[in-house]
Write an enzyme that holds these catalytic residues in place. Structure first.
Site, PDB file in Angstrom:
ATOM      1  N   GLY A  34     -24.433   6.373 -61.000  1.00  0.00           N
ATOM      2  CA  GLY A  34     -23.632   7.155 -60.067  1.00  0.00           C
ATOM      3  C   GLY A  34     -24.482   7.935 -59.090  1.00  0.00           C
TER       4      GLY A  34
ATOM      5  N   GLY B 157     -24.190   2.448 -58.897  1.00  0.00           N
ATOM      6  CA  GLY B 157     -22.938   2.765 -58.212  1.00  0.00           C
ATOM      7  C   GLY B 157     -23.034   2.588 -56.712  1.00  0.00           C
ATOM      8  N   ARG B 158     -22.493   3.548 -55.998  1.00  0.00           N
ATOM      9  CA  ARG B 158     -22.366   3.433 -54.537  1.00  0.00           C
ATOM     10  C   ARG B 158     -23.693   3.312 -53.798  1.00  0.00           C
ATOM     11  NH1 ARG B 158     -19.138   8.575 -53.584  1.00  0.00           N
ATOM     12  NH2 ARG B 158     -18.849   8.314 -55.814  1.00  0.00           N
TER      13      ARG B 158
ATOM     14  N   ARG C 197     -10.732   8.324 -49.597  1.00  0.00           N
ATOM     15  CA  ARG C 197     -11.590   9.324 -50.228  1.00  0.00           C
ATOM     16  C   ARG C 197     -11.407  10.747 -49.693  1.00  0.00           C
ATOM     17  NH1 ARG C 197     -16.525   9.425 -50.058  1.00  0.00           N
ATOM     18  NH2 ARG C 197     -16.861  10.243 -52.168  1.00  0.00           N
TER      19      ARG C 197
ATOM     20  N   TYR D 290     -10.447  13.149 -52.627  1.00  0.00           N
ATOM     21  CA  TYR D 290     -11.535  13.982 -53.126  1.00  0.00           C
ATOM     22  C   TYR D 290     -12.001  15.067 -52.155  1.00  0.00           C
ATOM     23  CZ  TYR D 290     -11.994   9.784 -56.058  1.00  0.00           C
ATOM     24  OH  TYR D 290     -11.755   8.715 -56.879  1.00  0.00           O
TER      25      TYR D 290
ATOM     26  N   CYS E  85       1.820   8.789 -41.594  1.00  0.00           N
ATOM     27  CA  CYS E  85       2.770   9.903 -41.526  1.00  0.00           C
ATOM     28  C   CYS E  85       2.481  10.896 -42.658  1.00  0.00           C
ATOM     29  CB  CYS E  85       4.200   9.364 -41.616  1.00  0.00           C
ATOM     30  SG  CYS E  85       5.443  10.574 -41.152  1.00  0.00           S
ATOM     31  N   GLU E  86       1.279  11.478 -42.620  1.00  0.00           N
ATOM     32  CA  GLU E  86       0.796  12.433 -43.609  1.00  0.00           C
ATOM     33  C   GLU E  86      -0.111  13.435 -42.918  1.00  0.00           C
ATOM     34  OE1 GLU E  86       1.274  12.795 -46.867  1.00  0.00           O
ATOM     35  OE2 GLU E  86       2.455  10.978 -47.282  1.00  0.00           O
TER      36      GLU E  86
ATOM     37  N   TYR F  97     -16.111   2.275 -52.041  1.00  0.00           N
ATOM     38  CA  TYR F  97     -14.844   2.954 -52.347  1.00  0.00           C
ATOM     39  C   TYR F  97     -13.959   3.189 -51.124  1.00  0.00           C
ATOM     40  CZ  TYR F  97     -17.322   3.676 -56.676  1.00  0.00           C
ATOM     41  OH  TYR F  97     -18.035   3.469 -57.833  1.00  0.00           O
TER      42      TYR F  97
END
Length: 471
Positions: free
Chosen positions: A272, A316-317, A358, A362, A389-390, A419
């Site tokens: 990670g 990971g990323r 993301r 997050y 529409c948010e 991600y």
């Protein structure tokens, strides 16, 4: 933290000397501007990408992915070889998965980590060696486990007592011995967002350290399972080695206890590792991470008088994150007075939370730059937002862009290789964008984009194609 509750200007954000600059740590190594100021990735201009593939568009620099894979593997191999053991590095399929990407990373020597039947199918379709696949997940189905055993998967990470017995029965029925690792929670929490922390005791993954000996004892009783080691994951987007060193201390304690009952050839310390999303992020060089983590394990083993096991890691990323750039086209621009002395420019683009969830999930921070030109206009405080529409549909919460951003401009958001596509959705019935790989001045589709027709084709209420348009 939502955009509405965040401070108007983050403490870390500064007005750049040049609002057209490309910060090296955030962009692919090939990112540059041509003589007309157009952003190029691997020699392919943003304008050409838009004209050929449309926007929004995920762009992946193939050589950047390969370079991160090679560098990471070399770092861990060097650190472990110096202690007389071996390292295996797994690419995290959940970060981004396609058959092309599987081929890239396996050609560079990485194993692949999957956590669903779908991810397993992609890895196999790409020609990955089943023996170099690992299977994670807290609720693997019987069908998924059976398929994994059938194809001879290299290892399965056990996550519960139920799964242990379930997998044992499957392997017994197929007449094979399935290698397994046991996922444990070291109790170490890396400094990261709560939703990303995966080593708390009160969470869905794995066993406690106190449970591990009983779990391993049960595995060793079964002829159909072979215990090969412990697995731990302390979080994501981690900078530094302190968390890994503390986790290693706790894991090696249990590892030493387990040696009394038989071999424990592998210790998987997860990973990670973090990347830079903004100019102030300072990720730890992979060589420093590798040396620090391996040295911690070696030290803990020496204290206990036990041999160092072979080690496995899941970066990971960090393998693919920096290789990705998302292109958008600006639709509208709207200045908003935030306070008497502060104005923010809202730049609306043709994507949003459906292609990058993301920030909404997050509170993730990103960077942005004009991609179709450069500008000498004064830098303006900008929020890049999507079409959904948010109110929380924010792509880049706070950035300084040239104050003359206008409809039709291209905006590029770097560090979107991980991600983003993987978490994409069809919210508001927006089709997912295509993924394009760039290399040596050429671009090619590696994942086809969707159309509204594709979405409608799944709607069971639609008439068959030959009946469309009939009365």
């Amino acid at each position: 933290m939502s955009a509405s509750s965040a401070p108007p200007v983050p403490d870390w954000l500064r007005v750049p000397a040049d609002a057209n600059d490309l910060v090296t740590s955030v962009w692919p190594a090939t990112a540059e501007r041509d003589d007309h100021g157009v952003l190029r990735i691997a020699g392919v201009g943003a304008d050409r990408l838009r004209d050929t593939f449309g926007t929004p568009l995920y762009v992946l620099d193939e050589d950047e992915v390969r370079a991160h894979a090679r560098r990471t593997l070399a770092a861990f191999r060097a650190a472990t070889a110096a202690r007389g053991v071996q390292a295996r590095v797994y690419y995290a399929g959940k970060a981004f998965l396609s058959t092309e990407v599987v081929r890239w990373v396996t050609e560079e020597g990485l194993a692949v980590d999957v956590c669903s039947g779908g991810e397993l199918a992609v890895a196999l379709a790409a020609g990955a060696d089943p023996a170099r696949l690992g299977f994670h997940g807290n609720n693997k189905s019987v069908a998924e486990l059976d398929r994994a055993v059938q194809i001879g998967i290299g290892s399965i990470v056990l996550d519960s007592w139920i799964e242990l017995e379930r997998l044992s029965a499957i392997a017994h029925r197929r007449g094979v011995v399935q290698p397994v690792l046991v996922r444990v929670n070291s109790g170490v929490h890396a400094e990261t967002h709560d939703f990303l922390a995966t080593a708390h005791e009160d969470q869905k993954f794995g066993f406690t350290l106190a449970e591990a000996p009983a779990v391993v004892a049960r595995i060793r009783e079964l002829d159909s399972l072979a215990f090969v080691g412990l697995h731990c994951h302390i979080g994501s987007q981690i900078f530094g080695t302190a968390g890994f060193q503390e986790s290693a201390s706790r894991l090696v304690d249990v590892h030493a206890e387990l040696l009394a009952g038989g071999d424990v050839p592998v210790l998987n310390l997860g990973g990670g590792f973090g990347i830079a999303y903004t100019r102030v992020d300072d990720p730890t060089p992979i060589e420093e991470l590798a040396e620090g983590i391996v040295e911690a394990v070696a030290r803990e083993c020496e204290v206990r008088g036990i041999p160092i096991p072979n080690l496995a890691f899941e970066p990971g990323r960090s393998i693919i994150g920096q290789a990705g750039v998302t292109l958008y086209e600006v639709g509208t621009v709207k200045p908003v007075r935030v306070s008497d002395d502060l104005e923010r420019v809202y730049v609306s683009v043709d994507g949003g939370m459906s292609d990058n969830a993301r920030p909404a999930l997050y509170g993730a921070q990103y960077s942005a730059r004009l991609a179709s030109r450069v500008s000498d206009a004064d830098a303006a405080l900008t929020r890049v937002v999507g079409l959904h529409c948010e109110s929380g549909d924010v792509v880049v919460d706070a950035e300084y862009l040239p104050g003359d951003v206008a409809p039709g401009d291209l905006i590029a958001v770097p560090a979107t290789g991980a991600y983003c596509f993987a978490l994409s959705s069809n919210y508001n019935y927006v089709p997912r964008p295509p993924v394009v790989a760039v290399r040596d001045g050429e671009a090619r589709i590696i994942v086809r984009g969707e159309t509204v027709s594709d979405l409608l084709a799944r709607d069971a209420g639609m008439p068959p194609a030959d009946e469309e348009g009939t009365a």
